[in-house]
Design an enzyme around this catalytic site. Structure first.
Site, PDB file in Angstrom:
ATOM      1  N   HIS A 111       0.830  -1.211   0.000  1.00 40.67           N
ATOM      2  CA  HIS A 111       0.000   0.000   0.000  1.00 40.67           C
ATOM      3  C   HIS A 111       0.858   1.253   0.000  1.00 40.67           C
ATOM      4  CE1 HIS A 111       0.265   1.096   4.392  1.00 40.67           C
ATOM      5  NE2 HIS A 111       0.370  -0.198   4.574  1.00 40.67           N
ATOM      6  N   ASP A 113      -0.419   4.386   0.902  1.00 40.82           N
ATOM      7  CA  ASP A 113      -0.912   5.394   1.826  1.00 40.82           C
ATOM      8  C   ASP A 113      -0.215   5.261   3.172  1.00 40.82           C
ATOM      9  OD1 ASP A 113      -2.368   2.887   1.986  1.00 40.82           O
ATOM     10  OD2 ASP A 113      -3.667   3.850   3.462  1.00 40.82           O
ATOM     11  N   GLU A 178      -5.195   1.369   2.462  1.00 42.97           N
ATOM     12  CA  GLU A 178      -5.085   0.245   3.408  1.00 42.97           C
ATOM     13  C   GLU A 178      -5.320   0.704   4.831  1.00 42.97           C
ATOM     14  OE1 GLU A 178      -2.705  -0.390   5.873  1.00 42.97           O
ATOM     15  OE2 GLU A 178      -3.253  -2.461   6.276  1.00 42.97           O
ATOM     16  N   GLU A 179      -4.756   1.850   5.191  1.00 47.43           N
ATOM     17  CA  GLU A 179      -4.872   2.303   6.587  1.00 47.43           C
ATOM     18  C   GLU A 179      -6.310   2.729   6.909  1.00 47.43           C
ATOM     19  OE1 GLU A 179      -2.510   1.725   8.456  1.00 47.43           O
ATOM     20  OE2 GLU A 179      -0.592   2.077   7.495  1.00 47.43           O
ATOM     21  N   ASP A 207       4.032  -6.182   4.747  1.00 44.88           N
ATOM     22  CA  ASP A 207       3.440  -4.996   5.384  1.00 44.88           C
ATOM     23  C   ASP A 207       3.362  -5.172   6.885  1.00 44.88           C
ATOM     24  OD1 ASP A 207       0.203  -3.300   5.244  1.00 44.88           O
ATOM     25  OD2 ASP A 207       2.223  -2.573   5.740  1.00 44.88           O
TER      26      ASP A 207
END
Ligand SMILES: C[C@H](N)C(=O)N[C@@H](Cc1c[nH]cn1)C(=O)O
Ligand SMILES: [Zn+2]
Ligand SMILES: [Zn+2]
Length: 495
Positions: A111, A113, A178-179, A207
């Site tokens: 990801h 972000d 994702e967050e 991750d």
């Protein structure tokens, strides 16, 4: 769950690996520079006013993949905006390089972000200016997740720069939310089950982080997460606390009592029934804990705590990995800047989340939380308005460590780090992991390269230069190893 085959395999780099590692060492400053360019983009997915930065970040990453010769599609996703704003979601990158049916296809997920960060939170340097100190690369997103994504791209770049045949077909799925719980990704995976994922053999996610500052690890499980908002409203505007304090039922007082009813000082969640569906530990899994290096002093020093809630390694791991936890994250609507604003806030929103573990059920948890808060609130005889909602619902994930890719990763780690990895779970959440397993039915592995003290989500987040550069090496070595193991297993087709 079987223990990994730790039969000895050569840990000396092959000729190809030596060439690749030399290239990576010679180009490490270039790799650090590219990480610096990525960190400079404040691709924060939690604050809606920064949303367009994520699209900028997606375009930068897409260009990096095009330079490798990958075909890149920017796929728009349709899903409810997680923060109720009238905002579009950033596109998801679907990229591919190679489609040789004689080779396995490895799909890397990452990801682009990041979590919010501002200097005044306590950063020593600007969070969006990558700063190297003592071999550590500081900046928001360096370890979560821009460093690992770039490590994977640079591993592929090494093969191409050296005109070496790619040992596998490569695919990338890179998202920008994702967050915020990966909104829209589940539908995209369903749409692409028979398309983009049809020829994928292995899915790799990088991750999370090791359990140690020095010892590498492979991750075979994560917790899920359910985010909750508990809103209390007492009046139609903020009130002067002198003119009205003492005669109104204050929303903040109700909220503090509600939040205080959720978890006790031992970390036990007080919501009735919350532990009923938690799967009990098996002897087989307990065996995996024995060889794990968990250094209490290192872990306490990493985060500056005097004590943990638990005194033994097993209790720490069980409660970090296999039991739910409840964390209170903040209060919206109450003045949180320095100084005292002497008002009674009219509406406040408490935010907390519960980490989910197998076999908890999100719908059950949601109703248990709502029932509990309604009961606590009713005992206060407050006329105020209570609203409870669940925002993020992500499932836990457990791997099948018999998949050949865990053995391939172990061999790559042995070659680069000269030691076997710890087999660990992770208490954090990667929403897409369970979706990959359930929808694509492909083998999913988590292959972290960051150290335990990296401070993902914290002030002064970093990734060690050595971890970043060795991460590029270990990913490159993994591609060679998985290709060998796949051929040796007789599965010559790339599905
Ligand atoms: C593990 C990953 N780097 C991460 O930080 N994931 C987030 C995902 C999440 C959970 N709720 C909402 N987003 C996390 O574990 O907090
Ligand atoms: Zn994160
Ligand atoms: Zn992450």
């Amino acid at each position: 769950m079987l223990l990994l085959d730790v039969s000895e395999s050569s840990s000396n780099p092959s000729d190809d690996e030596q060439k690749i590692f030399q290239y990576i060492d010679h180009h490490q400053d270039t790799f650090v520079q590219s990480l610096s360019e990525w960190v400079a983009v404040e691709s924060d997915s939690i604050q809606p006013h920064l949303r367009e930065n994520i699209t900028e970040m997606v375009n930068i990453a897409a260009d990096s993949l095009r330079v490798l010769g990958a075909t890149v599609e920017l796929r728009n996703v349709n899903a409810q905006e997680p923060f109720g704003q009238n905002l579009s979601l950033p596109p998801v990158i679907l990229a591919e390089l190679g489609n040789d049916t004689e080779k396995p296809t490895v799909c890397f997920y990452g990801h682009l972000d990041v979590m919010p960060a501002k200097k005044e939170d306590g950063w020593k340097t600007d969070p969006y200016t990558l700063t190297e100190r003592d071999g550590k690369l500081y900046g928001r997103g360096t370890t979560d997740n821009k460093g690992p994504v770039l490590a994977w791209i640079n591993a592929v770049r090494a093969f191409i720069a050296l005109n070496m045949t790619m040992p596998v077909n490569i695919k990338f799925l890179l998202e920008g939310m994702e967050e915020a719980g990966s909104p829209g990704l589940e539908d995209l995976l369903k749409e692409e089950e028979k398309g983009f994922f049809s020829n994928v053999t292995y899915i790799v996610i990088s991750d999370n982080i090791w359990l140690s500052n020095k010892k590498p690890a492979l991750t075979y499980g994560t917790r899920g997460n359910a985010g909750f908002f508990v809103e209390v409203e007492c009046c139609n505007k903020d009130l002067h606390s002198g003119s009205f304090g003492g005669i109104v039922h204050e929303a903040m007082s109700d909220l503090v009592a509600l939040l205080d009813s959720l978890v006790d000082s031992s970390g036990r969640i007080l919501i009735p029934g919350i532990y009923e569906d938690v799967a009990s530990i098996t002897d087989e899994e307990m065996q995996l804990y024995a060889p794990i290096d968990f250094n209490f002093d290192e872990h306490k020093a990493n985060i500056g705590v005097k004590e943990f809630l638990y005194k033994t390694k097993d209790d720490i791991l069980l409660n970090l990995w296999r039991n739910p936890s409840l964390s209170i994250h903040g209060i919206e609507g109450a003045f949180s800047e320095p100084g005292i604003k002497t008002v009674i806030p009219s509406k406040v929103i408490g935010k907390f989340s519960i980490r989910q573990v197998p076999n908890m059920n999100l719908t059950t948890v949601q109703s248990q939380v709502k029932e509990h808060l309604k009961n606590v609130f009713s005992k206060r005889n407050s006329p105020n308005k209570l609203t409870v909602s669940m925002q993020v619902g992500a499932m836990p994930w457990i791997a099948n460590i018999k998949d050949p890719q865990y053995e391939a990763a172990r061999r790559a780690i042995k070659t680069v780090f000269q030691q076997d990895p710890d087999m660990i779970r992770d208490g954090s959440t990667i929403p897409v992991a369970k979706m990959f397993e359930d929808i694509t039915k492909k083998s999913v592995m988590m292959f972290p390269i960051g150290a335990a003290d990296d401070g993902e989500h914290s002030q002064n987040e970093k990734i060690n230069r050595l971890n970043y550069i060795n991460g590029i090496k270990v990913f490159a070595s993994f591609l060679l190893e998985i290709s060998k193991l796949h051929s040796a297993s007789g599965l010559m087709t790339s599905t």
